[in-house]
Design a protein around this motif. Structure first.
Motif, PDB file in Angstrom:
ATOM      1  N   GLU A 296       0.838  -1.181   0.000  1.00  0.00           N
ATOM      2  CA  GLU A 296       0.000   0.000   0.000  1.00  0.00           C
ATOM      3  C   GLU A 296       0.887   1.250   0.000  1.00  0.00           C
ATOM      4  OE1 GLU A 296      -3.327   0.111  -0.132  1.00  0.00           O
ATOM      5  OE2 GLU A 296      -3.362  -2.091  -0.302  1.00  0.00           O
ATOM      6  N   PRO A 297       0.345   2.400  -0.343  1.00  0.00           N
ATOM      7  CA  PRO A 297       1.136   3.629  -0.237  1.00  0.00           C
ATOM      8  C   PRO A 297       1.699   3.818   1.164  1.00  0.00           C
ATOM      9  CG  PRO A 297      -0.882   4.052  -1.457  1.00  0.00           C
ATOM     10  CD  PRO A 297      -0.988   2.652  -0.915  1.00  0.00           C
ATOM     11  N   TYR A 298       2.945   4.214   1.223  1.00  0.00           N
ATOM     12  CA  TYR A 298       3.651   4.592   2.439  1.00  0.00           C
ATOM     13  C   TYR A 298       3.968   3.414   3.364  1.00  0.00           C
ATOM     14  CZ  TYR A 298       1.922   8.891   0.476  1.00  0.00           C
ATOM     15  OH  TYR A 298       1.624   9.880  -0.421  1.00  0.00           O
ATOM     16  N   GLU A 299       3.845   2.193   2.854  1.00  0.00           N
ATOM     17  CA  GLU A 299       4.308   1.066   3.665  1.00  0.00           C
ATOM     18  C   GLU A 299       5.817   1.117   3.872  1.00  0.00           C
ATOM     19  OE1 GLU A 299       3.027  -2.924   3.406  1.00  0.00           O
ATOM     20  OE2 GLU A 299       1.068  -2.404   2.571  1.00  0.00           O
ATOM     21  N   GLU A 300       6.519   1.875   3.037  1.00  0.00           N
ATOM     22  CA  GLU A 300       7.965   1.998   3.241  1.00  0.00           C
ATOM     23  C   GLU A 300       8.295   2.704   4.556  1.00  0.00           C
ATOM     24  OE1 GLU A 300       6.874   5.479   0.458  1.00  0.00           O
ATOM     25  OE2 GLU A 300       6.279   3.398   0.797  1.00  0.00           O
ATOM     26  N   ASP A 301       7.325   3.374   5.169  1.00  0.00           N
ATOM     27  CA  ASP A 301       7.546   3.933   6.509  1.00  0.00           C
ATOM     28  C   ASP A 301       8.020   2.858   7.479  1.00  0.00           C
ATOM     29  OD1 ASP A 301       6.603   6.337   5.530  1.00  0.00           O
ATOM     30  OD2 ASP A 301       4.742   6.335   6.683  1.00  0.00           O
ATOM     31  N   GLY A 302       7.595   1.634   7.256  1.00  0.00           N
ATOM     32  CA  GLY A 302       7.920   0.557   8.166  1.00  0.00           C
ATOM     33  C   GLY A 302       9.036  -0.352   7.703  1.00  0.00           C
ATOM     34  N   TRP A 303       9.692  -0.029   6.590  1.00  0.00           N
ATOM     35  CA  TRP A 303      10.830  -0.838   6.155  1.00  0.00           C
ATOM     36  C   TRP A 303      12.019  -0.597   7.079  1.00  0.00           C
ATOM     37  CZ3 TRP A 303      10.968   0.446   0.168  1.00  0.00           C
ATOM     38  CH2 TRP A 303       9.799  -0.061  -0.425  1.00  0.00           C
ATOM     39  N   SER A 304      12.719  -1.668   7.420  1.00  0.00           N
ATOM     40  CA  SER A 304      13.931  -1.553   8.223  1.00  0.00           C
ATOM     41  C   SER A 304      15.161  -2.029   7.451  1.00  0.00           C
ATOM     42  CB  SER A 304      13.787  -2.356   9.519  1.00  0.00           C
ATOM     43  OG  SER A 304      14.987  -2.334  10.257  1.00  0.00           O
ATOM     44  N   MET A 305      15.092  -3.248   6.896  1.00  0.00           N
ATOM     45  CA  MET A 305      16.186  -3.796   6.097  1.00  0.00           C
ATOM     46  C   MET A 305      15.635  -4.372   4.799  1.00  0.00           C
ATOM     47  SD  MET A 305      19.157  -3.422   7.673  1.00  0.00           S
ATOM     48  CE  MET A 305      20.160  -4.566   6.709  1.00  0.00           C
TER      49      MET A 305
ATOM     50  N   GLY B  97      31.101  -1.148  -3.990  1.00  0.00           N
ATOM     51  CA  GLY B  97      31.535  -1.817  -5.207  1.00  0.00           C
ATOM     52  C   GLY B  97      30.447  -2.635  -5.871  1.00  0.00           C
ATOM     53  N   ALA B  98      29.393  -2.984  -5.125  1.00  0.00           N
ATOM     54  CA  ALA B  98      28.262  -3.690  -5.721  1.00  0.00           C
ATOM     55  C   ALA B  98      27.514  -2.744  -6.665  1.00  0.00           C
ATOM     56  CB  ALA B  98      27.330  -4.206  -4.636  1.00  0.00           C
ATOM     57  N   VAL B  99      26.802  -3.312  -7.603  1.00  0.00           N
ATOM     58  CA  VAL B  99      26.097  -2.520  -8.612  1.00  0.00           C
ATOM     59  C   VAL B  99      24.601  -2.785  -8.510  1.00  0.00           C
ATOM     60  CG1 VAL B  99      25.789  -2.098 -11.083  1.00  0.00           C
ATOM     61  CG2 VAL B  99      28.084  -2.519 -10.162  1.00  0.00           C
ATOM     62  N   LEU B 100      23.828  -1.712  -8.415  1.00  0.00           N
ATOM     63  CA  LEU B 100      22.377  -1.794  -8.497  1.00  0.00           C
ATOM     64  C   LEU B 100      21.951  -1.622  -9.940  1.00  0.00           C
ATOM     65  CD1 LEU B 100      21.307   0.435  -5.458  1.00  0.00           C
ATOM     66  CD2 LEU B 100      21.602  -2.045  -5.508  1.00  0.00           C
ATOM     67  N   ARG B 101      20.943  -2.386 -10.355  1.00  0.00           N
ATOM     68  CA  ARG B 101      20.456  -2.312 -11.739  1.00  0.00           C
ATOM     69  C   ARG B 101      18.934  -2.233 -11.743  1.00  0.00           C
ATOM     70  NH1 ARG B 101      24.667  -5.925 -11.544  1.00  0.00           N
ATOM     71  NH2 ARG B 101      26.394  -5.586 -13.016  1.00  0.00           N
ATOM     72  N   VAL B 102      18.406  -1.497 -12.693  1.00  0.00           N
ATOM     73  CA  VAL B 102      16.960  -1.494 -12.893  1.00  0.00           C
ATOM     74  C   VAL B 102      16.517  -2.929 -13.167  1.00  0.00           C
ATOM     75  CG1 VAL B 102      15.110  -0.747 -14.438  1.00  0.00           C
ATOM     76  CG2 VAL B 102      16.869   0.888 -13.697  1.00  0.00           C
ATOM     77  N   GLY B 103      15.488  -3.359 -12.480  1.00  0.00           N
ATOM     78  CA  GLY B 103      15.006  -4.720 -12.613  1.00  0.00           C
ATOM     79  C   GLY B 103      15.462  -5.643 -11.505  1.00  0.00           C
ATOM     80  N   ASP B 104      16.452  -5.231 -10.696  1.00  0.00           N
ATOM     81  CA  ASP B 104      16.896  -6.066  -9.576  1.00  0.00           C
ATOM     82  C   ASP B 104      15.733  -6.309  -8.609  1.00  0.00           C
ATOM     83  OD1 ASP B 104      19.434  -6.184 -10.581  1.00  0.00           O
ATOM     84  OD2 ASP B 104      20.359  -4.909  -9.063  1.00  0.00           O
ATOM     85  N   GLU B 105      15.691  -7.518  -8.064  1.00  0.00           N
ATOM     86  CA  GLU B 105      14.638  -7.881  -7.127  1.00  0.00           C
ATOM     87  C   GLU B 105      14.908  -7.276  -5.751  1.00  0.00           C
ATOM     88  OE1 GLU B 105      14.330 -12.091  -7.089  1.00  0.00           O
ATOM     89  OE2 GLU B 105      13.586 -12.232  -9.161  1.00  0.00           O
ATOM     90  N   VAL B 106      13.850  -6.792  -5.113  1.00  0.00           N
ATOM     91  CA  VAL B 106      13.929  -6.167  -3.793  1.00  0.00           C
ATOM     92  C   VAL B 106      13.055  -6.956  -2.833  1.00  0.00           C
ATOM     93  CG1 VAL B 106      13.565  -4.058  -2.450  1.00  0.00           C
ATOM     94  CG2 VAL B 106      14.283  -3.897  -4.853  1.00  0.00           C
ATOM     95  N   GLU B 107      13.632  -7.331  -1.696  1.00  0.00           N
ATOM     96  CA  GLU B 107      12.887  -8.062  -0.672  1.00  0.00           C
ATOM     97  C   GLU B 107      13.001  -7.320   0.650  1.00  0.00           C
ATOM     98  OE1 GLU B 107      12.923 -12.318   1.795  1.00  0.00           O
ATOM     99  OE2 GLU B 107      14.360 -11.966   0.167  1.00  0.00           O
ATOM    100  N   ILE B 108      11.881  -7.203   1.351  1.00  0.00           N
ATOM    101  CA  ILE B 108      11.893  -6.629   2.700  1.00  0.00           C
ATOM    102  C   ILE B 108      12.275  -7.747   3.665  1.00  0.00           C
ATOM    103  CG2 ILE B 108      10.551  -5.450   4.475  1.00  0.00           C
ATOM    104  CD1 ILE B 108       8.571  -4.711   2.143  1.00  0.00           C
ATOM    105  N   THR B 109      13.404  -7.584   4.347  1.00  0.00           N
ATOM    106  CA  THR B 109      13.869  -8.629   5.267  1.00  0.00           C
ATOM    107  C   THR B 109      13.612  -8.295   6.728  1.00  0.00           C
ATOM    108  OG1 THR B 109      16.094  -7.659   5.218  1.00  0.00           O
ATOM    109  CG2 THR B 109      15.632  -9.447   3.661  1.00  0.00           C
TER     110      THR B 109
END
Length: 349
Positions: free
Chosen positions: A222-231, A304-316
């Motif tokens: 939902e909108p603004y659920e990133e308020d609760g992201w930690s890692m 040194g790691a590279v982020l790319r458009v399309g990389d998968e993101v998981e809330i841990t």
């Protein structure tokens, strides 16, 4: 969830360069906020330069940036200018040139960095378009500055040592305000868009929020659920061995840069002013209760790691919405966010 868009801002407060891949460093994304525009110091400034930002000088939004295919040159264009529209500067200046250049001190939220002057030709270009004298500085010294505690807690007159985890080096900044990264979500973007009048909803609205990493959360969030992201864990589709860890630091309080009309370089119409539209119900950082929030300050590693458009993101890891804005990474003596050497009263600018 996946990375939808990536942005770097080679010059603080100018328009971003959108990229498909970006390298992580201990100071944020490679090339991000490595230049800053300043007013030359006066006697009243005690030798410190006052940096200029888009929240006070909306015309900075008229300067577009582009990087050449070799990633060696940065072209800056004032899109409304009829003459002297563009200038080309090195994306990474030669060390030999920097050795003989004048240096200045810049304070941002109270932590200082050395800036190396890029010369009169570049100064004249920006001064001509802005109608007042400015200098362009490149990050000097050791290429970094401390993270200011005052950006996270009012009157916290100590810099912060922030680490992604106990295996990685502490993070620093170049000329970014408060954190190495800013992360936003597509669900929140759409909520912000719906607040605009119908005729303005075609705007590329996320540009006004100036993120580094914009995450497509699909129907999962939902909108603004990133308020609760930690890692977060970001996994590369092209390099299965690579996993990037992201620590979310604080719900990002916003400034009047949300009200800039990027097409005209001035204040946008009242019914399109996102600062006020969000302030109605998005004042959710209790350390700064009068300011609206959008996105999360964050840091990432390994360097040194590279982020790319399309990389998968998981809330841990998550935190409760009811917790304080720093509860994902509280300021504690032995935690990932700790106070370091006091640096005295905050200097404006």
């Amino acid at each position: 969830m996946k990375i939808q868009r990536l942005f770097i801002y080679p010059v603080k407060s100018l328009r971003p360069v959108e990229v498909t891949a970006a390298e992580i460093t201990n100071e944020g994304l490679r090339f991000d906020r490595q230049y800053v525009l300043v007013k030359p110091p006066t006697g009243e400034c005690h030798g410190l330069c006052e940096h200029i930002t888009i929240k006070s000088y909306f015309e900075l939004g008229l300067f577009h940036c582009a990087v050449d295919i070799a990633w060696s040159k940065l072209t800056i264009t004032q899109i409304q200018a009829k003459e002297n529209r563009s200038i080309v500067i090195p994306l990474t200046p030669s060390p030999l040139v920097l050795m003989s250049a004048q240096t200045f001190q810049v304070s941002i939220f109270g932590t200082r960095a050395t800036g190396i002057d890029m010369g009169d030709v570049i100064s004249d270009y920006f001064s001509h378009h802005l109608k007042f004298r400015v200098r362009l500085l490149y990050i000097g010294g050791n290429g970094q500055r401390e993270i200011p505690g005052a950006a996270y807690m009012p009157k916290h007159y100590q810099a912060l040592s922030i680490s992604v985890n106990d295996k990685l080096q502490p993070q620093r900044l170049r000329f970014a305000d408060a954190a190495p990264l800013l992360i936003t979500s597509s669900a929140s973007e759409e909520d912000a868009r719906r607040r605009l009048p119908a005729v303005a909803q075609g705007e590329d609205v996320i540009i006004r929020f100036r993120p580094n990493v914009h995450v497509d959360v699909g129907e999962e969030q939902e909108p603004y659920e990133e308020d609760g992201w930690s890692m977060l864990a970001i996994r590369s589709q092209s390099d299965p061995e690579q996993e990037v860890s992201v620590r979310c630091l604080a719900r990002t309080v916003r400034c009047l840069s949300l009200n800039v009309d990027l097409a005209k370089g001035g204040m946008i119409a009242t019914n399109r002013q996102l600062y006020g539209l969000l302030a109605k119900d998005r004042r959710v950082n209790d350390k700064f209760p009068n300011k609206p929030v959008f996105g999360q300050y964050a840091c990432a590693g390994p360097s040194g790691a590279v982020l790319r458009v399309g990389d998968e993101v998981e809330i841990t890891e998550r935190i409760s919405r009811a917790n304080t804005p720093m509860s994902a990474s509280p300021i504690t003596p032995n935690g990932p966010v700790t106070p370091i050497t006091p640096y005295g009263p905050i200097t404006p600018g």
